[in-house]
Motif scaffolding. Structure first.
Motif, PDB file in Angstrom:
ATOM      1  N   ALA A   1       0.832  -1.204   0.000  1.00 35.10           N
ATOM      2  CA  ALA A   1       0.000   0.000   0.000  1.00 35.10           C
ATOM      3  C   ALA A   1       0.868   1.257   0.000  1.00 35.10           C
ATOM      4  CB  ALA A   1      -0.928  -0.001   1.208  1.00 35.10           C
ATOM      5  N   LEU A   2       1.919   1.233   0.809  1.00 32.38           N
ATOM      6  CA  LEU A   2       2.823   2.377   0.880  1.00 32.38           C
ATOM      7  C   LEU A   2       3.431   2.683  -0.487  1.00 32.38           C
ATOM      8  CD1 LEU A   2       4.291   4.494   2.606  1.00 32.38           C
ATOM      9  CD2 LEU A   2       6.036   2.750   3.091  1.00 32.38           C
ATOM     10  N   SER A   3       3.765   1.641  -1.236  1.00 32.35           N
ATOM     11  CA  SER A   3       4.382   1.837  -2.550  1.00 32.35           C
ATOM     12  C   SER A   3       3.424   2.483  -3.544  1.00 32.35           C
ATOM     13  CB  SER A   3       4.882   0.503  -3.101  1.00 32.35           C
ATOM     14  OG  SER A   3       3.788  -0.319  -3.498  1.00 32.35           O
ATOM     15  N   GLN A   4       2.129   2.429  -3.248  1.00 34.97           N
ATOM     16  CA  GLN A   4       1.124   2.991  -4.152  1.00 34.97           C
ATOM     17  C   GLN A   4       0.687   4.402  -3.751  1.00 34.97           C
ATOM     18  OE1 GLN A   4       0.140   1.265  -6.969  1.00 34.97           O
ATOM     19  NE2 GLN A   4       1.757  -0.123  -6.300  1.00 34.97           N
ATOM     20  N   LEU A   5       1.145   4.863  -2.613  1.00 37.33           N
ATOM     21  CA  LEU A   5       0.718   6.172  -2.115  1.00 37.33           C
ATOM     22  C   LEU A   5       1.739   7.251  -2.451  1.00 37.33           C
ATOM     23  CD1 LEU A   5      -0.699   5.290   1.432  1.00 37.33           C
ATOM     24  CD2 LEU A   5      -1.998   6.170  -0.510  1.00 37.33           C
ATOM     25  N   ALA A   6       1.232   8.387  -2.880  1.00 39.21           N
ATOM     26  CA  ALA A   6       2.108   9.533  -3.122  1.00 39.21           C
ATOM     27  C   ALA A   6       2.499  10.159  -1.786  1.00 39.21           C
ATOM     28  CB  ALA A   6       1.387  10.563  -3.987  1.00 39.21           C
ATOM     29  N   GLU A   7       3.656  10.793  -1.753  1.00 38.89           N
ATOM     30  CA  GLU A   7       4.122  11.439  -0.529  1.00 38.89           C
ATOM     31  C   GLU A   7       3.185  12.550  -0.078  1.00 38.89           C
ATOM     32  OE1 GLU A   7       8.145  12.732  -0.732  1.00 38.89           O
ATOM     33  OE2 GLU A   7       8.939  10.746  -1.240  1.00 38.89           O
ATOM     34  N   THR A   8       2.433  13.097  -1.018  1.00 37.84           N
ATOM     35  CA  THR A   8       1.500  14.178  -0.686  1.00 37.84           C
ATOM     36  C   THR A   8       0.187  13.672  -0.097  1.00 37.84           C
ATOM     37  OG1 THR A   8       0.710  14.125  -2.974  1.00 37.84           O
ATOM     38  CG2 THR A   8       2.427  15.740  -2.431  1.00 37.84           C
ATOM     39  N   ASP A   9      -0.043  12.376  -0.158  1.00 40.05           N
ATOM     40  CA  ASP A   9      -1.308  11.809   0.344  1.00 40.05           C
ATOM     41  C   ASP A   9      -1.173  11.561   1.849  1.00 40.05           C
ATOM     42  OD1 ASP A   9      -3.745  10.634   0.725  1.00 40.05           O
ATOM     43  OD2 ASP A   9      -3.510   9.119  -0.841  1.00 40.05           O
ATOM     44  N   GLN A  10      -1.074  12.651   2.597  1.00 39.11           N
ATOM     45  CA  GLN A  10      -0.761  12.563   4.017  1.00 39.11           C
ATOM     46  C   GLN A  10      -1.870  11.861   4.811  1.00 39.11           C
ATOM     47  OE1 GLN A  10       2.278  13.808   5.494  1.00 39.11           O
ATOM     48  NE2 GLN A  10       2.778  13.697   3.331  1.00 39.11           N
ATOM     49  N   GLU A  11      -3.114  12.066   4.427  1.00 35.22           N
ATOM     50  CA  GLU A  11      -4.229  11.458   5.168  1.00 35.22           C
ATOM     51  C   GLU A  11      -4.127   9.934   5.159  1.00 35.22           C
ATOM     52  OE1 GLU A  11      -9.037  10.804   4.585  1.00 35.22           O
ATOM     53  OE2 GLU A  11      -8.056  12.510   3.627  1.00 35.22           O
ATOM     54  N   HIS A  12      -3.953   9.351   3.968  1.00 35.65           N
ATOM     55  CA  HIS A  12      -3.880   7.891   3.886  1.00 35.65           C
ATOM     56  C   HIS A  12      -2.569   7.362   4.453  1.00 35.65           C
ATOM     57  CE1 HIS A  12      -7.148   8.559   0.862  1.00 35.65           C
ATOM     58  NE2 HIS A  12      -7.640   7.538   1.536  1.00 35.65           N
ATOM     59  N   LEU A  13      -1.506   8.133   4.314  1.00 36.76           N
ATOM     60  CA  LEU A  13      -0.235   7.722   4.907  1.00 36.76           C
ATOM     61  C   LEU A  13      -0.355   7.643   6.429  1.00 36.76           C
ATOM     62  CD1 LEU A  13       2.303   9.788   2.778  1.00 36.76           C
ATOM     63  CD2 LEU A  13       2.188   7.281   2.910  1.00 36.76           C
ATOM     64  N   ALA A  14      -1.046   8.598   7.025  1.00 37.55           N
ATOM     65  CA  ALA A  14      -1.200   8.608   8.482  1.00 37.55           C
ATOM     66  C   ALA A  14      -1.914   7.347   8.956  1.00 37.55           C
ATOM     67  CB  ALA A  14      -1.979   9.850   8.914  1.00 37.55           C
ATOM     68  N   ARG A  15      -2.997   6.975   8.286  1.00 39.76           N
ATOM     69  CA  ARG A  15      -3.753   5.787   8.684  1.00 39.76           C
ATOM     70  C   ARG A  15      -2.944   4.509   8.455  1.00 39.76           C
ATOM     71  NH1 ARG A  15      -8.951   6.112   9.939  1.00 39.76           N
ATOM     72  NH2 ARG A  15     -10.030   8.094   9.746  1.00 39.76           N
ATOM     73  N   LEU A  16      -2.222   4.496   7.330  1.00 38.52           N
ATOM     74  CA  LEU A  16      -1.398   3.325   7.023  1.00 38.52           C
ATOM     75  C   LEU A  16      -0.331   3.118   8.093  1.00 38.52           C
ATOM     76  CD1 LEU A  16      -0.269   1.067   5.226  1.00 38.52           C
ATOM     77  CD2 LEU A  16       0.947   2.834   3.935  1.00 38.52           C
ATOM     78  N   TYR A  17       0.367   4.186   8.456  1.00 36.59           N
ATOM     79  CA  TYR A  17       1.430   4.053   9.457  1.00 36.59           C
ATOM     80  C   TYR A  17       0.865   3.670  10.823  1.00 36.59           C
ATOM     81  CZ  TYR A  17       5.048   5.940   6.347  1.00 36.59           C
ATOM     82  OH  TYR A  17       5.959   6.122   5.320  1.00 36.59           O
ATOM     83  N   ALA A  18      -0.326   4.162  11.156  1.00 33.64           N
ATOM     84  CA  ALA A  18      -0.939   3.776  12.432  1.00 33.64           C
ATOM     85  C   ALA A  18      -1.275   2.288  12.436  1.00 33.64           C
ATOM     86  CB  ALA A  18      -2.194   4.603  12.684  1.00 33.64           C
ATOM     87  N   ASP A  19      -1.831   1.787  11.348  1.00 35.08           N
ATOM     88  CA  ASP A  19      -2.130   0.359  11.248  1.00 35.08           C
ATOM     89  C   ASP A  19      -0.859  -0.475  11.329  1.00 35.08           C
ATOM     90  OD1 ASP A  19      -4.904   0.651  10.948  1.00 35.08           O
ATOM     91  OD2 ASP A  19      -4.756   0.890   8.776  1.00 35.08           O
ATOM     92  N   TRP A  20       0.150  -0.043  10.628  1.00 31.94           N
ATOM     93  CA  TRP A  20       1.425  -0.755  10.592  1.00 31.94           C
ATOM     94  C   TRP A  20       2.081  -0.744  11.967  1.00 31.94           C
ATOM     95  CZ3 TRP A  20       4.820   0.125   5.635  1.00 31.94           C
ATOM     96  CH2 TRP A  20       5.777  -0.892   5.527  1.00 31.94           C
ATOM     97  N   SER A  21       1.939   0.373  12.676  1.00 33.68           N
ATOM     98  CA  SER A  21       2.477   0.473  14.032  1.00 33.68           C
ATOM     99  C   SER A  21       1.838  -0.564  14.947  1.00 33.68           C
ATOM    100  CB  SER A  21       2.240   1.878  14.578  1.00 33.68           C
ATOM    101  OG  SER A  21       2.652   1.983  15.923  1.00 33.68           O
ATOM    102  N   LEU A  22       0.523  -0.759  14.801  1.00 27.90           N
ATOM    103  CA  LEU A  22      -0.161  -1.763  15.613  1.00 27.90           C
ATOM    104  C   LEU A  22       0.381  -3.160  15.330  1.00 27.90           C
ATOM    105  CD1 LEU A  22      -2.372  -2.533  17.637  1.00 27.90           C
ATOM    106  CD2 LEU A  22      -3.976  -2.631  15.709  1.00 27.90           C
ATOM    107  N   ALA A  23       0.648  -3.455  14.062  1.00 26.80           N
ATOM    108  CA  ALA A  23       1.206  -4.763  13.702  1.00 26.80           C
ATOM    109  C   ALA A  23       2.574  -4.963  14.342  1.00 26.80           C
ATOM    110  CB  ALA A  23       1.300  -4.894  12.180  1.00 26.80           C
ATOM    111  N   ALA A  24       3.404  -3.929  14.320  1.00 24.25           N
ATOM    112  CA  ALA A  24       4.726  -4.029  14.938  1.00 24.25           C
ATOM    113  C   ALA A  24       4.596  -4.215  16.447  1.00 24.25           C
ATOM    114  CB  ALA A  24       5.545  -2.781  14.620  1.00 24.25           C
ATOM    115  N   HIS A  25       3.687  -3.476  17.052  1.00 24.69           N
ATOM    116  CA  HIS A  25       3.439  -3.603  18.496  1.00 24.69           C
ATOM    117  C   HIS A  25       3.014  -5.008  18.865  1.00 24.69           C
ATOM    118  CE1 HIS A  25       1.761  -2.955  22.487  1.00 24.69           C
ATOM    119  NE2 HIS A  25       0.553  -3.246  22.038  1.00 24.69           N
ATOM    120  N   ARG A  26       2.076  -5.556  18.114  1.00 22.81           N
ATOM    121  CA  ARG A  26       1.560  -6.895  18.426  1.00 22.81           C
ATOM    122  C   ARG A  26       2.620  -7.976  18.244  1.00 22.81           C
ATOM    123  NH1 ARG A  26      -4.017  -7.601  18.387  1.00 22.81           N
ATOM    124  NH2 ARG A  26      -3.518  -9.711  19.088  1.00 22.81           N
TER     125      ARG A  26
END
Length: 204
Positions: free
Chosen positions: A21-46
């Motif tokens: 998903a990250l590879s498909q997102l533009a650097e300017t798409d901050q809204e979707h990047l924020a949600r993606l990183y939050a989801d990914w953070s949960l995976a790392a935490h778990r």
């Protein structure tokens, strides 16, 4: 797909989907990047990787703030509360979760409210404030029933059962535990086989 795989506890597959998903997102798409990183953070935490979880969430918070996107910010601040609780920083965790809840309530977003209420209840229980914890967990469960997320309903019944057991209300605790087991069994059966990771949901 990454979020779904997280529910099943397929962490490596979830992370692979987040990376795709990250590879498909533009650097300017901050809204979707924020949600993606939050989801990914949960995976790392778990998976027990707090350093990676913090690093990912830091990117998510920066993106949410850059986008001035309150839904993404609510998710990121909620995740910050989860990480602070895991690190034993309970007052900080409570502060972040209260903020996440305030944002979610302002947005009238039931999913974000449920997450914040549940995690706030866990933090308050850790601090010995069982009455407040029970109140917040009950509110989360009532909201969860309105949106029909049976997996998270099961987790909330389980969390409430733990709280009630600590308070000494054994009969009510057993009732919630039975409801939790029934719901977990329903959502944890996939193609005739039980998915044990589904039963381990506590926070999100």
């Amino acid at each position: 797909l990454g979020r779904l795989l997280q529910r099943w506890g397929h962490w490596e597959q979830a992370e692979a989907h987040f990376a795709a998903a990250l590879s498909q997102l533009a650097e300017t798409d901050q809204e979707h990047l924020a949600r993606l990183y939050a989801d990914w953070s949960l995976a790392a935490h778990r998976q027990g990787n707090p350093a990676a979880a913090r690093q990912l969430l830091s990117k998510g918070l920066r993106a949410a703030e850059a986008a001035q996107d309150d839904p993404a910010l609510a998710q990121c601040v909620n995740m910050l509360g989860i990480l602070d609780r895991a690190n034993g920083a309970l007052p900080k965790a409570e502060q972040h979760l209260q903020r996440s809840l305030e944002i979610a309530q302002r947005l009238q977003d039931p999913g974000a409210q449920i997450a914040a209420l549940n995690n706030l209840a866990l933090v308050q229980a850790d601090q010995g404030d069982l009455d407040s914890a029970r109140s917040h967990a009950a509110r989360a469960l009532a909201l969860c029933e309105t949106i029909g997320d049976r997996h998270r309903q099961a987790a909330l019944h389980s969390n409430l059962a733990d709280l009630l057991h600590r308070i000494g209300q054994t009969e009510e605790a057993v009732s919630h535990l039975k409801q939790s087991a029934t719901l977990f069994a329903e959502v944890g059966l996939q193609e005739g086989e039980y998915q044990p990771e589904i039963w381990k949901l506590v926070e999100w």
